[in-house]
Design a protein around this motif. Structure first.
Motif, PDB file in Angstrom:
ATOM      1  N   PRO A   1     -36.360  34.376   8.787  1.00 40.21           N
ATOM      2  CA  PRO A   1     -34.986  35.528   8.003  1.00 40.21           C
ATOM      3  C   PRO A   1     -35.978  37.401   8.680  1.00 40.21           C
ATOM      4  O   PRO A   1     -35.879  37.605   8.637  1.00 40.21           O
ATOM      5  N   ILE A   2     -37.336  36.673   7.791  1.00 41.78           N
ATOM      6  CA  ILE A   2     -37.802  38.278   7.637  1.00 41.78           C
ATOM      7  C   ILE A   2     -38.657  38.277   8.963  1.00 41.78           C
ATOM      8  O   ILE A   2     -38.285  39.893   9.908  1.00 41.78           O
ATOM      9  N   GLU A   3     -39.055  37.805  10.226  1.00 41.99           N
ATOM     10  CA  GLU A   3     -39.476  37.724  11.474  1.00 41.99           C
ATOM     11  C   GLU A   3     -37.800  38.578  12.203  1.00 41.99           C
ATOM     12  O   GLU A   3     -37.629  39.171  12.810  1.00 41.99           O
ATOM     13  N   ALA A   4     -37.127  38.336  12.013  1.00 47.40           N
ATOM     14  CA  ALA A   4     -35.592  38.185  12.787  1.00 47.40           C
ATOM     15  C   ALA A   4     -35.799  39.546  12.841  1.00 47.40           C
ATOM     16  O   ALA A   4     -34.932  40.126  12.860  1.00 47.40           O
ATOM     17  N   MET A   5     -35.821  39.596  11.033  1.00 50.30           N
ATOM     18  CA  MET A   5     -35.102  41.014  10.594  1.00 50.30           C
ATOM     19  C   MET A   5     -35.824  42.245  11.226  1.00 50.30           C
ATOM     20  O   MET A   5     -35.899  43.845  11.018  1.00 50.30           O
ATOM     21  N   ARG A   6     -37.534  41.762  11.471  1.00 47.56           N
ATOM     22  CA  ARG A   6     -37.846  42.473  12.326  1.00 47.56           C
ATOM     23  C   ARG A   6     -38.226  43.225  13.922  1.00 47.56           C
ATOM     24  O   ARG A   6     -39.269  43.488  14.504  1.00 47.56           O
ATOM     25  N   THR A   7     -36.809  42.156  14.682  1.00 55.59           N
ATOM     26  CA  THR A   7     -37.320  42.245  16.199  1.00 55.59           C
ATOM     27  C   THR A   7     -36.263  43.059  16.861  1.00 55.59           C
ATOM     28  O   THR A   7     -34.703  42.723  16.539  1.00 55.59           O
ATOM     29  N   PRO A   8     -36.763  43.543  17.357  1.00 54.48           N
ATOM     30  CA  PRO A   8     -35.624  45.050  17.672  1.00 54.48           C
ATOM     31  C   PRO A   8     -35.242  44.204  19.058  1.00 54.48           C
ATOM     32  O   PRO A   8     -34.882  42.713  19.763  1.00 54.48           O
ATOM     33  N   TYR A   9     -33.448  44.935  19.106  1.00 57.93           N
ATOM     34  CA  TYR A   9     -32.488  43.803  20.336  1.00 57.93           C
ATOM     35  C   TYR A   9     -31.919  44.920  21.143  1.00 57.93           C
ATOM     36  O   TYR A   9     -31.821  45.874  20.455  1.00 57.93           O
ATOM     37  N   ARG A  10     -31.562  44.272  21.827  1.00 59.16           N
ATOM     38  CA  ARG A  10     -30.764  45.191  22.742  1.00 59.16           C
ATOM     39  C   ARG A  10     -28.927  44.386  22.830  1.00 59.16           C
ATOM     40  O   ARG A  10     -29.277  43.109  23.018  1.00 59.16           O
ATOM     41  N   ILE A  11     -28.019  45.671  22.417  1.00 56.88           N
ATOM     42  CA  ILE A  11     -26.309  43.973  22.950  1.00 56.88           C
ATOM     43  C   ILE A  11     -26.191  43.891  24.124  1.00 56.88           C
ATOM     44  O   ILE A  11     -25.486  43.506  24.670  1.00 56.88           O
ATOM     45  N   ASP A  12     -26.901  44.426  25.535  1.00 56.08           N
ATOM     46  CA  ASP A  12     -26.544  44.680  26.704  1.00 56.08           C
ATOM     47  C   ASP A  12     -27.279  43.909  28.073  1.00 56.08           C
ATOM     48  O   ASP A  12     -27.258  44.078  29.179  1.00 56.08           O
TER      49      ASP A  12
END
Ligand SMILES: [Fe+2]
Length: 261
Positions: A205-216
């Motif tokens: 969960p902590i790694e997921a919270m630290r992972t930037p994403y793009r929606i497109d």
């Protein structure tokens, strides 16, 4: 809030929402195609939810039809909202076990991808798993935490949501499967996510919270749960404590190219 070309349909005096024939046709095309693609790729809990919901193929379902099934299964219901809603409204709804559904469907020109979550994404992508008590509990907990969170904390929570509820994978006795609704409402991403091309990491969960994403774009990285019940167990843990740890540790470098200006 961003702007959108789409306008959600309003119900008539008896609560019935009317859609045009072309809109029913878009639903029919999407559901017919996608039911074939999710077979053997979606987790069993999702497929069980699809069976319970018994969604019509030839027309867009009314929200009441979905509500009857969800309410009996987990106490959830769907709530009619405009095309885009503020974060605050989103968390308020989830905290009261209501999943927001904007009552519009994508245009034929945007059949394969659109930025706004339409009724196909919300109902086909998310509602099947809302019949599952573990998934339902996690989504409710997420809403209650988000409601109390600060603006900055909400950004970290949003990444957790993105990499679980929208784009999560799960290991099962049948093999690796999809449970994220953002994947399951997209034919392209349903195939791509399990193709061996994108990176898979064990869920943290902590790694997921630290992972930037793009929606497109198609996601370069997916997190894999050891089993779906893990979401229920996570809901019993100190998620806000994890948010604070993630905030201290900071963001990972993005695995995608910067958005073209
Ligand atoms: Fe979604």
């Amino acid at each position: 809030m961003k702007s959108t070309q789409y306008v959600a349909r309003q119900p008539d005096a008896s609560g019935f929402i009317h859609y045009g024939e072309a809109e029913h046709q878009v639903w029919n095309t999407l559901i017919t195609r996608q039911l074939k693609v999710v077979d053997g790729r979606a987790c069993q809990e999702y497929l069980d939810g699809i069976e319970q919901l018994g969604l019509p193929h030839e027309r867009i379902p009314q929200l009441d039809e979905v509500n009857r099934v969800l309410h009996k299964a987990t106490g959830w219901r769907v709530a009619r909202v405009p095309a885009l809603i503020p974060f605050q409204t989103f968390f308020e709804l989830l905290a009261s076990r209501q999943f927001p559904v904007a009552t519009f469907i994508r245009s034929p020109e945007e059949l394969d991808y659109l930025q706004e979550p339409d009724i196909f994404h919300e109902i086909f992508g998310h509602c099947p798993l809302l019949t599952n008590p573990w998934f339902a509990e996690f989504t409710h907990t997420y809403g209650t935490l988000g409601l109390k969170a600060t603006k900055e904390e909400r950004v970290y929570l949003a990444r957790l949501y993105w990499l679980t509820i929208e784009f999560g994978l799960v290991d099962t006795s049948q093999g690796r499967r999809i449970y994220g609704g953002g994947i399951l409402s997209s034919p392209k991403e349903t195939v791509y996510s399990l193709s061996g091309e994108p990176e898979h990491l064990p869920f943290d969960p902590i790694e997921a919270m630290r992972t930037p994403y793009r929606i497109d774009i198609l996601q370069p990285l997916y997190y894999v749960l050891p089993e779906l019940k893990h979401l229920f167990e996570l809901a019993q843990q100190d998620i806000m404590g994890m948010v604070h740890q993630a905030m201290q540790m900071g963001l990972h470098a993005p695995k995608f190219p910067p958005k073209a200006a």
